[in-house]
Design a protein around this motif. Structure first.
Motif, PDB file in Angstrom:
ATOM      1  N   PHE A 197      11.006  -1.093   4.873  1.00  0.00           N
ATOM      2  CA  PHE A 197       9.958  -0.658   4.033  1.00  0.00           C
ATOM      3  C   PHE A 197       9.179   0.677   3.508  1.00  0.00           C
ATOM      4  O   PHE A 197       9.254   1.108   3.190  1.00  0.00           O
ATOM      5  CB  PHE A 197       8.819  -2.454   3.716  1.00  0.00           C
ATOM      6  N   LEU A 198       8.696   1.110   5.223  1.00  0.00           N
ATOM      7  CA  LEU A 198       7.490   2.121   5.481  1.00  0.00           C
ATOM      8  C   LEU A 198       8.941   3.584   5.765  1.00  0.00           C
ATOM      9  O   LEU A 198       8.402   4.402   5.367  1.00  0.00           O
ATOM     10  CB  LEU A 198       6.805   2.007   6.509  1.00  0.00           C
ATOM     11  N   SER A 199      10.257   2.918   4.946  1.00  0.00           N
ATOM     12  CA  SER A 199      11.390   4.896   4.998  1.00  0.00           C
ATOM     13  C   SER A 199      11.254   4.721   3.743  1.00  0.00           C
ATOM     14  O   SER A 199      12.432   5.241   3.412  1.00  0.00           O
ATOM     15  CB  SER A 199      12.619   3.973   6.005  1.00  0.00           C
ATOM     16  N   VAL A 253       0.998  -1.254  -0.102  1.00  0.00           N
ATOM     17  CA  VAL A 253      -0.226  -0.191   0.079  1.00  0.00           C
ATOM     18  C   VAL A 253       0.823   1.655   0.285  1.00  0.00           C
ATOM     19  O   VAL A 253       1.865   1.242   0.785  1.00  0.00           O
ATOM     20  CB  VAL A 253      -0.945   0.121   1.368  1.00  0.00           C
ATOM     21  N   TYR A 254       0.358   2.469  -0.801  1.00  0.00           N
ATOM     22  CA  TYR A 254       2.081   3.578  -1.455  1.00  0.00           C
ATOM     23  C   TYR A 254       0.701   4.373  -1.139  1.00  0.00           C
ATOM     24  O   TYR A 254      -0.630   4.629  -2.066  1.00  0.00           O
ATOM     25  CB  TYR A 254       3.212   2.854  -1.862  1.00  0.00           C
ATOM     26  N   ASP A 255       1.510   5.588  -1.119  1.00  0.00           N
ATOM     27  CA  ASP A 255       0.566   6.983  -1.211  1.00  0.00           C
ATOM     28  C   ASP A 255       1.089   7.141  -2.617  1.00  0.00           C
ATOM     29  O   ASP A 255       1.878   6.940  -3.566  1.00  0.00           O
ATOM     30  CB  ASP A 255       1.657   7.818  -0.411  1.00  0.00           C
ATOM     31  N   GLU A 256      -0.185   7.552  -3.831  1.00  0.00           N
ATOM     32  CA  GLU A 256      -0.256   7.782  -5.250  1.00  0.00           C
ATOM     33  C   GLU A 256       0.748   8.552  -5.145  1.00  0.00           C
ATOM     34  O   GLU A 256       1.172   8.920  -6.771  1.00  0.00           O
ATOM     35  CB  GLU A 256      -1.415   7.518  -5.647  1.00  0.00           C
ATOM     36  N   GLU A 257       1.241   9.885  -4.464  1.00  0.00           N
ATOM     37  CA  GLU A 257       1.907  11.156  -4.703  1.00  0.00           C
ATOM     38  C   GLU A 257       3.020  11.244  -4.321  1.00  0.00           C
ATOM     39  O   GLU A 257       3.766  11.565  -5.490  1.00  0.00           O
ATOM     40  CB  GLU A 257       0.836  12.600  -3.770  1.00  0.00           C
ATOM     41  N   THR A 258       3.120  10.479  -3.448  1.00  0.00           N
ATOM     42  CA  THR A 258       4.889  10.322  -2.757  1.00  0.00           C
ATOM     43  C   THR A 258       5.516   9.387  -3.713  1.00  0.00           C
ATOM     44  O   THR A 258       6.872   9.111  -2.960  1.00  0.00           O
ATOM     45  CB  THR A 258       4.987  10.758  -1.437  1.00  0.00           C
ATOM     46  N   LEU A 259       4.570   7.899  -3.534  1.00  0.00           N
ATOM     47  CA  LEU A 259       5.222   6.853  -3.641  1.00  0.00           C
ATOM     48  C   LEU A 259       5.400   6.594  -2.728  1.00  0.00           C
ATOM     49  O   LEU A 259       5.827   4.954  -2.293  1.00  0.00           O
ATOM     50  CB  LEU A 259       5.785   6.826  -4.541  1.00  0.00           C
ATOM     51  N   LEU A 307       2.813   2.190   2.911  1.00  0.00           N
ATOM     52  CA  LEU A 307       2.473   2.946   4.161  1.00  0.00           C
ATOM     53  C   LEU A 307       1.785   1.694   4.307  1.00  0.00           C
ATOM     54  O   LEU A 307       1.909   1.585   5.967  1.00  0.00           O
ATOM     55  CB  LEU A 307       0.923   3.252   3.473  1.00  0.00           C
ATOM     56  N   ALA A 308       2.479   0.474   3.661  1.00  0.00           N
ATOM     57  CA  ALA A 308       2.291  -0.988   4.081  1.00  0.00           C
ATOM     58  C   ALA A 308       2.397  -2.273   3.212  1.00  0.00           C
ATOM     59  O   ALA A 308       2.461  -1.606   2.374  1.00  0.00           O
ATOM     60  CB  ALA A 308       0.387  -0.963   5.401  1.00  0.00           C
TER      61      ALA A 308
END
Length: 244
Positions: A190-192, A164-170, A173-174
């Motif tokens: 991973f989360l960093s 799961v990732y943020d579409e703007e920053t990539l 998130l999980a």
């Protein structure tokens, strides 16, 4: 008609007392008509008053509840001793929640808001509180928590890597356990990181085009080259979609 000065003062005092009595009567009516439980207790934790809603909830007449410890009246279990100690503080925090039973023996949840009761000298002599039945809300919260837990277990037990990732920053998130095993990174690592960190450099422009154009429907694409922590390359097929 002229009245002696003392008589005038007496009449004024009687008027004030009558007005105060009227206000107190109105206050009592409001307390008795309230659907929430309203109570007062002394410094030892014993009830000094409770309204009809509280008496109805417990199935006991108000007069018989006076002098009873709040913790006994509301059947707090030994595991709730920390709550009881918190309730008996001079200024307990707001929104204390605890499980109890109503007059029919059904489990209920109450939420309490309290404030200190003071005498004319400003000394704290007890507290007053309002307890609201939040059973329905609590059941929804617990159901959602159980649902979240089931989805978390499903997410982690799926044998295929999931991100799961943020579409703007990539930014990730999980990630699930399969992703950790496949790519060799720890969860904190991973989360960093961002999605770019596991993609080959030459595929980054194509990745950015796909993520910035938005993905409303599930999108299957292959093959992509992904980079493990040990720098080895694997070829993957991806299914992507946006989360609402």
């Amino acid at each position: 008609l002229e009245l002696p000065f003392d008589s005038t003062r007496l009449i004024a005092k009687v008027s004030r007392l009558l007005e105060r009595s009227k206000l107190e009567s109105n206050y009592r009516d409001l307390v008795e008509q309230a659907s929430d439980i309203i109570f007062t207790q002394d410094m030892t934790g014993r009830l000094t008053g409770i309204n009809s809603a509280g008496a109805h909830f417990l199935g006991v007449e108000p007069e018989k509840l006076v002098g009873t410890r709040f913790t006994d009246a509301f059947k707090l279990n030994p595991r709730d001793s920390e709550f009881a100690a918190t309730l008996n503080q001079l200024e307990p925090p707001d929104n204390l929640q605890f499980p109890t039973e109503d007059a029919s023996g059904r489990e209920r949840w109450l939420e309490i808001v309290t404030s200190p009761t003071k005498d004319r000298q400003g000394n704290t002599i007890g507290l007053r509180g309002v307890a609201r039945d939040i059973t329905d809300r609590k059941r929804i919260e617990l159901a959602l928590r159980d649902s979240d837990e089931r989805y978390r277990l499903l997410f982690d037990s799926t044998p295929e890597p999931i991100f799961v990732y943020d579409e703007e920053t990539l930014a990730f998130l999980a990630v699930n356990e399969a992703a950790i095993r496949t790519y060799g990174y720890g969860r904190d690592e991973f989360l960093s990181m961002t999605f770019e960190d596991i993609r080959s450099t030459e595929e980054t422009p194509a990745l950015l085009i796909k993520t910035t154009t938005g993905i409303d429907e599930p999108l299957i694409s292959s093959p992509w080259r992904h980079r493990r922590k040990d720098k080895s390359i694997i070829y993957v097929e991806m299914t992507s979609h946006s989360l609402a």
